[in-house]
Write a protein that holds these residues in place. Structure first.
Motif, PDB file in Angstrom:
ATOM      1  N   LEU A 203       0.835  -1.206   0.000  1.00 23.70           N
ATOM      2  CA  LEU A 203       0.000   0.000   0.000  1.00 23.70           C
ATOM      3  C   LEU A 203       0.862   1.245   0.000  1.00 23.70           C
ATOM      4  O   LEU A 203       0.578   2.220  -0.713  1.00 23.70           O
ATOM      5  CB  LEU A 203      -0.931  -0.004   1.210  1.00 23.70           C
ATOM      6  CG  LEU A 203      -1.840   1.224   1.332  1.00 23.70           C
ATOM      7  CD1 LEU A 203      -2.784   1.321   0.138  1.00 23.70           C
ATOM      8  CD2 LEU A 203      -2.628   1.184   2.638  1.00 23.70           C
ATOM      9  N   SER A 204       1.922   1.236   0.800  1.00 23.18           N
ATOM     10  CA  SER A 204       2.823   2.392   0.841  1.00 23.18           C
ATOM     11  C   SER A 204       3.431   2.666  -0.533  1.00 23.18           C
ATOM     12  O   SER A 204       3.507   3.824  -0.976  1.00 23.18           O
ATOM     13  CB  SER A 204       3.928   2.155   1.871  1.00 23.18           C
ATOM     14  OG  SER A 204       4.833   3.241   1.900  1.00 23.18           O
ATOM     15  N   GLU A 205       3.840   1.624  -1.235  1.00 24.35           N
ATOM     16  CA  GLU A 205       4.423   1.794  -2.564  1.00 24.35           C
ATOM     17  C   GLU A 205       3.403   2.302  -3.577  1.00 24.35           C
ATOM     18  O   GLU A 205       3.708   3.132  -4.435  1.00 24.35           O
ATOM     19  CB  GLU A 205       5.025   0.472  -3.036  1.00 24.35           C
ATOM     20  CG  GLU A 205       6.234   0.025  -2.214  1.00 24.35           C
ATOM     21  CD  GLU A 205       6.703  -1.365  -2.592  1.00 24.35           C
ATOM     22  OE1 GLU A 205       6.005  -2.034  -3.404  1.00 24.35           O
ATOM     23  OE2 GLU A 205       7.758  -1.801  -2.083  1.00 24.35           O
ATOM     24  N   ARG A 206       2.161   1.839  -3.475  1.00 26.64           N
ATOM     25  CA  ARG A 206       1.122   2.287  -4.395  1.00 26.64           C
ATOM     26  C   ARG A 206       0.791   3.756  -4.172  1.00 26.64           C
ATOM     27  O   ARG A 206       0.616   4.517  -5.134  1.00 26.64           O
ATOM     28  CB  ARG A 206      -0.136   1.432  -4.219  1.00 26.64           C
ATOM     29  CG  ARG A 206       0.054  -0.028  -4.585  1.00 26.64           C
ATOM     30  CD  ARG A 206      -1.255  -0.769  -4.450  1.00 26.64           C
ATOM     31  NE  ARG A 206      -1.095  -2.185  -4.732  1.00 26.64           N
ATOM     32  CZ  ARG A 206      -2.102  -3.023  -4.946  1.00 26.64           C
ATOM     33  NH1 ARG A 206      -3.342  -2.573  -4.910  1.00 26.64           N
ATOM     34  NH2 ARG A 206      -1.881  -4.292  -5.206  1.00 26.64           N
ATOM     35  N   LEU A 207       0.682   4.131  -2.899  1.00 29.74           N
ATOM     36  CA  LEU A 207       0.401   5.534  -2.600  1.00 29.74           C
ATOM     37  C   LEU A 207       1.568   6.418  -3.037  1.00 29.74           C
ATOM     38  O   LEU A 207       1.371   7.542  -3.533  1.00 29.74           O
ATOM     39  CB  LEU A 207       0.128   5.706  -1.104  1.00 29.74           C
ATOM     40  CG  LEU A 207      -1.096   4.960  -0.553  1.00 29.74           C
ATOM     41  CD1 LEU A 207      -1.251   5.226   0.935  1.00 29.74           C
ATOM     42  CD2 LEU A 207      -2.357   5.346  -1.301  1.00 29.74           C
ATOM     43  N   ARG A 208       2.778   5.927  -2.862  1.00 26.74           N
ATOM     44  CA  ARG A 208       3.947   6.692  -3.293  1.00 26.74           C
ATOM     45  C   ARG A 208       3.919   6.920  -4.803  1.00 26.74           C
ATOM     46  O   ARG A 208       4.263   7.993  -5.288  1.00 26.74           O
ATOM     47  CB  ARG A 208       5.232   5.969  -2.893  1.00 26.74           C
ATOM     48  CG  ARG A 208       6.511   6.681  -3.356  1.00 26.74           C
ATOM     49  CD  ARG A 208       7.743   5.933  -2.901  1.00 26.74           C
ATOM     50  NE  ARG A 208       7.856   5.925  -1.466  1.00 26.74           N
ATOM     51  CZ  ARG A 208       8.413   6.911  -0.767  1.00 26.74           C
ATOM     52  NH1 ARG A 208       8.906   7.979  -1.404  1.00 26.74           N
ATOM     53  NH2 ARG A 208       8.496   6.844   0.535  1.00 26.74           N
TER      54      ARG A 208
ATOM     55  N   GLU B 277      -7.050   3.228  -5.660  1.00 25.32           N
ATOM     56  CA  GLU B 277      -5.937   2.362  -5.271  1.00 25.32           C
ATOM     57  C   GLU B 277      -6.192   1.725  -3.919  1.00 25.32           C
ATOM     58  O   GLU B 277      -5.886   0.543  -3.696  1.00 25.32           O
ATOM     59  CB  GLU B 277      -4.652   3.185  -5.233  1.00 25.32           C
ATOM     60  CG  GLU B 277      -3.390   2.352  -5.288  1.00 25.32           C
ATOM     61  CD  GLU B 277      -3.262   1.586  -6.601  1.00 25.32           C
ATOM     62  OE1 GLU B 277      -3.272   0.333  -6.540  1.00 25.32           O
ATOM     63  OE2 GLU B 277      -3.165   2.217  -7.660  1.00 25.32           O
ATOM     64  N   PHE B 278      -6.775   2.490  -3.008  1.00 23.40           N
ATOM     65  CA  PHE B 278      -7.086   1.975  -1.676  1.00 23.40           C
ATOM     66  C   PHE B 278      -8.141   0.865  -1.769  1.00 23.40           C
ATOM     67  O   PHE B 278      -8.043  -0.172  -1.107  1.00 23.40           O
ATOM     68  CB  PHE B 278      -7.578   3.110  -0.784  1.00 23.40           C
ATOM     69  CG  PHE B 278      -7.797   2.722   0.652  1.00 23.40           C
ATOM     70  CD1 PHE B 278      -6.900   1.887   1.310  1.00 23.40           C
ATOM     71  CD2 PHE B 278      -8.894   3.190   1.358  1.00 23.40           C
ATOM     72  CE1 PHE B 278      -7.092   1.528   2.638  1.00 23.40           C
ATOM     73  CE2 PHE B 278      -9.093   2.839   2.684  1.00 23.40           C
ATOM     74  CZ  PHE B 278      -8.200   2.010   3.320  1.00 23.40           C
ATOM     75  N   THR B 279      -9.149   1.063  -2.619  1.00 25.56           N
ATOM     76  CA  THR B 279     -10.198   0.062  -2.804  1.00 25.56           C
ATOM     77  C   THR B 279      -9.628  -1.223  -3.402  1.00 25.56           C
ATOM     78  O   THR B 279      -9.958  -2.333  -2.959  1.00 25.56           O
ATOM     79  CB  THR B 279     -11.311   0.609  -3.709  1.00 25.56           C
ATOM     80  OG1 THR B 279     -11.847   1.814  -3.141  1.00 25.56           O
ATOM     81  CG2 THR B 279     -12.432  -0.411  -3.870  1.00 25.56           C
ATOM     82  N   ASN B 280      -8.773  -1.087  -4.411  1.00 26.33           N
ATOM     83  CA  ASN B 280      -8.153  -2.270  -5.019  1.00 26.33           C
ATOM     84  C   ASN B 280      -7.309  -3.028  -4.006  1.00 26.33           C
ATOM     85  O   ASN B 280      -7.293  -4.269  -3.983  1.00 26.33           O
ATOM     86  CB  ASN B 280      -7.292  -1.854  -6.215  1.00 26.33           C
ATOM     87  CG  ASN B 280      -8.122  -1.322  -7.363  1.00 26.33           C
ATOM     88  OD1 ASN B 280      -9.305  -1.606  -7.480  1.00 26.33           O
ATOM     89  ND2 ASN B 280      -7.500  -0.526  -8.221  1.00 26.33           N
ATOM     90  N   TRP B 281      -6.607  -2.289  -3.188  1.00 27.79           N
ATOM     91  CA  TRP B 281      -5.759  -2.914  -2.171  1.00 27.79           C
ATOM     92  C   TRP B 281      -6.608  -3.667  -1.148  1.00 27.79           C
ATOM     93  O   TRP B 281      -6.277  -4.801  -0.754  1.00 27.79           O
ATOM     94  CB  TRP B 281      -4.920  -1.845  -1.476  1.00 27.79           C
ATOM     95  CG  TRP B 281      -4.013  -2.363  -0.416  1.00 27.79           C
ATOM     96  CD1 TRP B 281      -2.777  -2.918  -0.583  1.00 27.79           C
ATOM     97  CD2 TRP B 281      -4.268  -2.365   1.001  1.00 27.79           C
ATOM     98  NE1 TRP B 281      -2.247  -3.266   0.635  1.00 27.79           N
ATOM     99  CE2 TRP B 281      -3.127  -2.939   1.624  1.00 27.79           C
ATOM    100  CE3 TRP B 281      -5.319  -1.933   1.788  1.00 27.79           C
ATOM    101  CZ2 TRP B 281      -3.040  -3.093   2.996  1.00 27.79           C
ATOM    102  CZ3 TRP B 281      -5.246  -2.095   3.166  1.00 27.79           C
ATOM    103  CH2 TRP B 281      -4.106  -2.669   3.761  1.00 27.79           C
TER     104      TRP B 281
END
Length: 278
Positions: free
Chosen positions: A82-87, A153-157
């Motif tokens: 999640l951290s990498e996706r948000l980044r 992205e949060f929903t997919n995660w």
């Protein structure tokens, strides 16, 4: 970064940490209904803070609530993911001055420090994204685009967490799985259940496949038809339905491809003249 420092640098009201400062948006992920919180950006000078949470009935959910069967070692991997996706979203939409240092931090969990012996599955689905030293964002459409990207992205995660591949399969689901049924029927573990039907069915299918690959060799089609018919009849007598189905398939394949091969041979022999002895 400790929780105390996070609270000290927070540019949102304290209620935001409890998921009460912003309205929730109900979202259906798989068979689960969640209340998602992805806050608008709170900006102070060159710093931005965004709060994200997965909740239900006013309570922040945990990994255990979403997937009780997840392996504990995977929690850290999911948090890192999640951290990498948000980044990646931050790097795409935010602008920095000309330097190589992009200050971004994602904090997660609760307001209290967690001990080393705490269960990782009890980690709260509450995240605070903080980005510093960025150029101001004034365009409302750009802010809305960033918000939608973070929410997506949060929903997919969350969906990946819920549908984690390591979730255990229930007995009922295993019974519905055709491949499991086939394995159980063909590979008995009790001596009383052992028989030639499963073995003959497998060999009949192998001969049928060979008959398809080598159509000119009538041997394979004939053997597949004979063995398939035999095992289908024997399996019907013993009510071994899977073996019976495999035998029927092998028999049909043997007959059909044997007939096709015979027809092709007959057509090829029409113009052939045999020598006549004087």
């Amino acid at each position: 970064m400790s929780v105390k420092v996070v609270m000290g640098q927070c540019v949102m009201p304290k209620e935001m940490f409890f998921g009460t400062a912003w309205p929730h948006e109900q979202c259906i992920i798989g068979e689960d209904t969640l209340d998602l919180v992805v806050s608008p950006m709170s900006q102070r000078r060159n710093a931005v803070q965004i709060h994200m949470a997965a909740m239900w009935n006013g309570e922040v959910l945990t990994f255990h609530d979403l997937n009780a069967d997840m392996k504990k070692d995977n929690v850290k991997l999911y948090l890192q993911s999640l951290s990498e996706r948000l980044r990646a979203i931050v790097e795409k939409y935010f602008m920095w001055p000309d330097d190589d240092i992009h200050d971004m931090h994602v904090s997660f969990g609760s307001l209290t420090e967690r001990g080393e012996d705490d269960d990782p599955l009890e980690t709260n689905m509450r995240f605070v994204l903080m980005v510093k030293d960025i150029l101001p964002i004034e365009d409302p459409m750009e802010l809305d685009l960033i918000h939608k990207s973070l929410k997506g992205e949060f929903t997919n995660w969350l969906e990946e967490v819920i549908c984690d591949v390591h979730k255990k399969v229930s007995v009922e689901e295993m019974k519905k799985d055709a491949s499991v049924v086939l394995d159980v029927d063909l590979m008995k573990h009790e001596k009383d259940d052992l028989g030639l039907e499963s073995t003959i069915a497998i060999f009949a299918l192998l001969f049928a496949v060979m008959g398809i690959l080598l159509p000119d060799w009538f041997f394979f089609q004939v053997i597949a038809a004979v063995m398939g018919g035999y095992v289908a009849f024997r399996s019907y007598q013993k009510q071994k339905w899977v073996c019976m189905a495999l035998g029927i398939i092998a028999c049909v394949l043997g007959v059909v491809f044997g007939a096709v091969a015979y027809g092709a041979l007959r057509d090829s022999m029409k113009d052939v003249q045999l020598p006549v002895n004087n």
